[in-house]
Scaffold this motif. Structure first.
Motif, short mmCIF file in Angstrom:
data_model
loop_
_atom_site.label_atom_id
_atom_site.label_comp_id
_atom_site.label_asym_id
_atom_site.label_seq_id
_atom_site.Cartn_x
_atom_site.Cartn_y
_atom_site.Cartn_z
N VAL A 191 0.86 -1.19 0.00
CA VAL A 191 0.00 0.00 0.00
C VAL A 191 0.90 1.23 0.00
O VAL A 191 1.23 1.79 1.04
N THR A 192 1.29 1.65 -1.18
CA THR A 192 2.23 2.75 -1.34
C THR A 192 1.54 3.95 -1.99
O THR A 192 0.42 3.85 -2.50
N LEU A 193 2.23 5.06 -1.97
CA LEU A 193 1.72 6.25 -2.64
C LEU A 193 1.51 5.98 -4.13
O LEU A 193 0.50 6.40 -4.72
N GLY A 194 2.45 5.26 -4.74
CA GLY A 194 2.32 4.95 -6.16
C GLY A 194 1.10 4.09 -6.45
O GLY A 194 0.39 4.32 -7.44
N ALA A 195 0.83 3.11 -5.59
CA ALA A 195 -0.31 2.21 -5.81
C ALA A 195 -1.63 2.96 -5.68
O ALA A 195 -2.52 2.82 -6.53
N ILE A 196 -1.78 3.77 -4.64
CA ILE A 196 -3.04 4.50 -4.45
C ILE A 196 -3.22 5.56 -5.53
O ILE A 196 -4.33 5.76 -6.04
N SER A 197 -2.14 6.22 -5.90
CA SER A 197 -2.22 7.22 -6.97
C SER A 197 -2.67 6.58 -8.28
O SER A 197 -3.46 7.15 -9.03
N ALA A 198 -2.17 5.38 -8.54
CA ALA A 198 -2.57 4.66 -9.75
C ALA A 198 -4.06 4.33 -9.73
O ALA A 198 -4.75 4.43 -10.75
N LEU A 199 -4.58 3.95 -8.57
CA LEU A 199 -6.01 3.67 -8.46
C LEU A 199 -6.84 4.92 -8.73
O LEU A 199 -7.87 4.86 -9.42
N TYR A 223 -7.41 7.70 2.73
CA TYR A 223 -7.06 8.22 4.05
C TYR A 223 -5.91 7.45 4.69
O TYR A 223 -5.61 7.64 5.87
N GLN A 224 -5.26 6.60 3.89
CA GLN A 224 -4.04 5.94 4.38
C GLN A 224 -2.95 7.00 4.56
O GLN A 224 -2.84 7.93 3.76
N PRO A 225 -2.14 6.89 5.60
CA PRO A 225 -1.14 7.93 5.89
C PRO A 225 -0.22 8.27 4.72
O PRO A 225 0.09 9.44 4.50
N CYS A 226 0.21 7.26 3.96
CA CYS A 226 1.16 7.52 2.88
C CYS A 226 0.56 8.44 1.82
O CYS A 226 1.27 9.23 1.18
N PHE A 227 -0.76 8.35 1.62
CA PHE A 227 -1.41 9.18 0.61
C PHE A 227 -1.86 10.51 1.21
O PHE A 227 -1.60 11.58 0.65
N THR A 235 5.75 18.54 -2.42
CA THR A 235 6.38 17.76 -3.48
C THR A 235 5.35 17.10 -4.38
O THR A 235 5.28 17.36 -5.58
N ASP A 236 4.54 16.23 -3.81
CA ASP A 236 3.55 15.50 -4.60
C ASP A 236 2.15 16.09 -4.51
O ASP A 236 1.28 15.75 -5.31
N GLY A 237 1.92 16.96 -3.53
CA GLY A 237 0.58 17.49 -3.30
C GLY A 237 -0.11 18.06 -4.53
O GLY A 237 -1.25 17.70 -4.83
N PRO A 238 0.54 18.96 -5.29
CA PRO A 238 -0.13 19.55 -6.46
C PRO A 238 -0.57 18.51 -7.48
O PRO A 238 -1.64 18.63 -8.09
N ARG A 239 0.23 17.46 -7.67
CA ARG A 239 -0.12 16.42 -8.64
C ARG A 239 -1.26 15.54 -8.13
O ARG A 239 -2.16 15.18 -8.88
N LEU A 240 -1.20 15.21 -6.86
CA LEU A 240 -2.25 14.37 -6.29
C LEU A 240 -3.58 15.10 -6.26
O LEU A 240 -4.64 14.48 -6.45
N ARG A 241 -3.55 16.40 -6.06
CA ARG A 241 -4.79 17.18 -6.09
C ARG A 241 -5.41 17.16 -7.48
O ARG A 241 -6.64 17.12 -7.64
N LYS A 242 -4.58 17.19 -8.50
CA LYS A 242 -5.10 17.11 -9.86
C LYS A 242 -5.75 15.74 -10.12
O LYS A 242 -6.79 15.65 -10.77
N LEU A 243 -5.12 14.69 -9.62
CA LEU A 243 -5.70 13.36 -9.78
C LEU A 243 -7.03 13.26 -9.04
O LEU A 243 -8.02 12.73 -9.58
N LEU A 244 -7.08 13.75 -7.81
CA LEU A 244 -8.32 13.71 -7.05
C LEU A 244 -9.40 14.57 -7.70
O LEU A 244 -10.58 14.20 -7.73
N GLY A 245 -9.00 15.72 -8.23
CA GLY A 245 -9.95 16.58 -8.91
C GLY A 245 -10.57 15.88 -10.11
O GLY A 245 -11.77 16.00 -10.37
N ALA A 246 -9.75 15.14 -10.85
CA ALA A 246 -10.26 14.40 -12.01
C ALA A 246 -11.21 13.30 -11.58
O ALA A 246 -12.22 13.04 -12.24
N TRP A 247 -10.91 12.64 -10.47
CA TRP A 247 -11.81 11.60 -9.94
C TRP A 247 -13.16 12.22 -9.59
O TRP A 247 -14.22 11.69 -9.96
N ILE A 248 -13.15 13.34 -8.88
CA ILE A 248 -14.40 13.99 -8.47
C ILE A 248 -15.18 14.47 -9.68
O ILE A 248 -16.41 14.33 -9.75
N ALA A 249 -14.48 15.01 -10.67
CA ALA A 249 -15.14 15.57 -11.84
C ALA A 249 -15.88 14.52 -12.66
O ALA A 249 -16.92 14.81 -13.25
#
Length: 400
Positions: A191-199, A223-227, A235-249
């Motif tokens: 359960v890594t940042l890469g795995a959750i980001s890919a999902l 809500y896992q700590p790594c994510f 570092t990764d926040g701006p990119r992860l927010r874009k991914l989450l925004g796309a999921w919500i949209a």
């Protein structure tokens, strides 16, 4: 009569003979010896057929030759997956998986090393990811981590090789597995940042319809700590927010509406505005969820977005009922709408009668603290607001 020692020595010699016989079919470099004694110019289809030869030595030699051929043998190996001989099918599958894995690793390492982004490496999902997130070195670094963690899922979903149903099933299966892994000591490292980001990335694919059975484990992983911690860092926040925004949209399942509103407010994602406004306009969700749509507009919306809240000032739908010190308190939709409008006008809510109001960094206010114990208290609050609003309107018109 043969002694025990003689018998043991005889058995040892036999075992040694078997081993030497086995070793003789290979060169010391690990290459199977050509059973014909010299290099033959066999074409690839002939090698596929040789995978089912009676001779084990021939089968091993043909396997080795096909592995050496690499991607050149792809088409023939894929055809061989449906061969009538089960031995051929088995070897074709194994050889193709090895070739594909080696080719993928080679392309991924080349992609990771290409900081200028000059090459085309054919990695699944890159074009969509680049359009969604970006292509600078930091964007590419997150994409590499996603590929290393979930290459099989990304390839299956993003390359459109399977039906939409199969691709959605793969997402569900992997999501549930990772949620279980998060609870397991032995598999938690997966359960890594890469795995959750890919999902998140795969789930935002507009072609997929995500089954409800995947939603609970999916949001649990967010809500896992790594994510969660990475979304908040620089570092990764701006990119992860874009991914989450796309999921919500792209989410069109109202069973996920509440969770998406909470994500949007937690991470200040403007994509949550559409969910909030649609939820209020359709008025099909329970008041307990619509109150969060009001709060989302208050936190994320523009001045123009606030107009929808003014239409709710007569909505007496009850969001929640509870007791404090043996006193029954209820919160209505209009209470939440008024509190947000006052907040956006920089007014002190307690001056208007919201005595129990408690601020929240995520949702502006804790909704249950916006309620009233008596209808007289509520009516007095709304009268104060009407008088204040009329006064401000007169002053604004005089100034203009």
């Amino acid at each position: 009569m043969q002694s025990v020692a003689d018998t043991s020595a005889c058995m040892s010699m036999r075992i040694l003979g078997v081993l030497l016989c086995s070793i003789s079919t290979y060169s010391w470099a690990g290459q199977p010896v050509n059973p014909f004694g010299e290099e033959q110019g066999y074409d690839i289809p002939a090698l596929i057929e040789a995978l089912g030869a009676d001779s084990f030595q021939m089968r091993e030699w043909a396997s080795w030759r096909l592995e050496q051929a690499g991607l050149e043998a792809k088409d023939a190996l894929l055809v061989g997956l449906n061969h009538s001989d089960p031995e051929v099918r088995l070897r074709c599958r194994r050889i193709w998986e090895e070739i594909r894995a080696l080719d993928f690793q080679s392309r991924l390492e080349a992609f990771a090393s290409d900081t200028e982004g000059e090459g085309d490496y054919g990695l699944p999902g890159w074009e969509r990811y680049q359009a969604m997130v970006g292509g600078d070195p930091s964007d590419r670094d997150l994409f590499v981590r996603m590929q290393r963690a979930e290459s099989d899922l990304l390839q299956l979903v993003e390359e459109n090789a399977q039906s939409l149903g199969d691709r959605a099933d793969a997402f569900v299966e992997r999501t549930k597995y990772l949620q279980q892994a998060a609870r397991s000591r032995s598999n938690r490292s997966e359960v890594t940042l890469g795995a959750i980001s890919a999902l998140v990335f795969v789930g935002s694919n507009p072609e997929l319809t995500i089954p409800q059975s995947a939603l609970y484990p999916f949001y649990n992983l967010l809500y896992q700590p790594c994510f969660h911690s990475a979304v908040n860092d620089l570092t990764d926040g701006p990119r992860l927010r874009k991914l989450l925004g796309a999921w919500i949209a792209q989410a069109d399942d109202w069973s996920a509406g509440y969770q998406n509103l909470m994500l949007a407010m937690r991470y200040d994602l403007k994509e949550g505005l559409l969910t909030a406004k649609t939820m209020l306009k359709e008025n099909s969700q329970p008041p307990s969820q619509r109150q969060y749509a009001i709060l989302a507009i208050g936190k994320l919306g523009t001045e123009e977005d606030l107009s929808i809240l003014e239409t709710l000032l007569s909505d007496v739908s009850v969001c929640a009922s509870y007791r404090i010190n043996n006193q029954a308190i209820s919160t209505q939709i209009r209470d939440v709408a008024l509190a947000v409008l006052l907040h956006r006008q920089d007014a002190d809510l307690k001056d208007f009668g919201f005595e129990r109001v408690r601020p929240s960094s995520q949702t502006l206010f804790s909704p249950y603290t916006l309620g009233f114990a008596k209808s007289e208290e509520r009516e007095a609050t709304f009268k104060r607001w009407q008088a204040w609003n009329e006064k401000n309107s007169v002053q604004a018109s005089t100034t203009n």
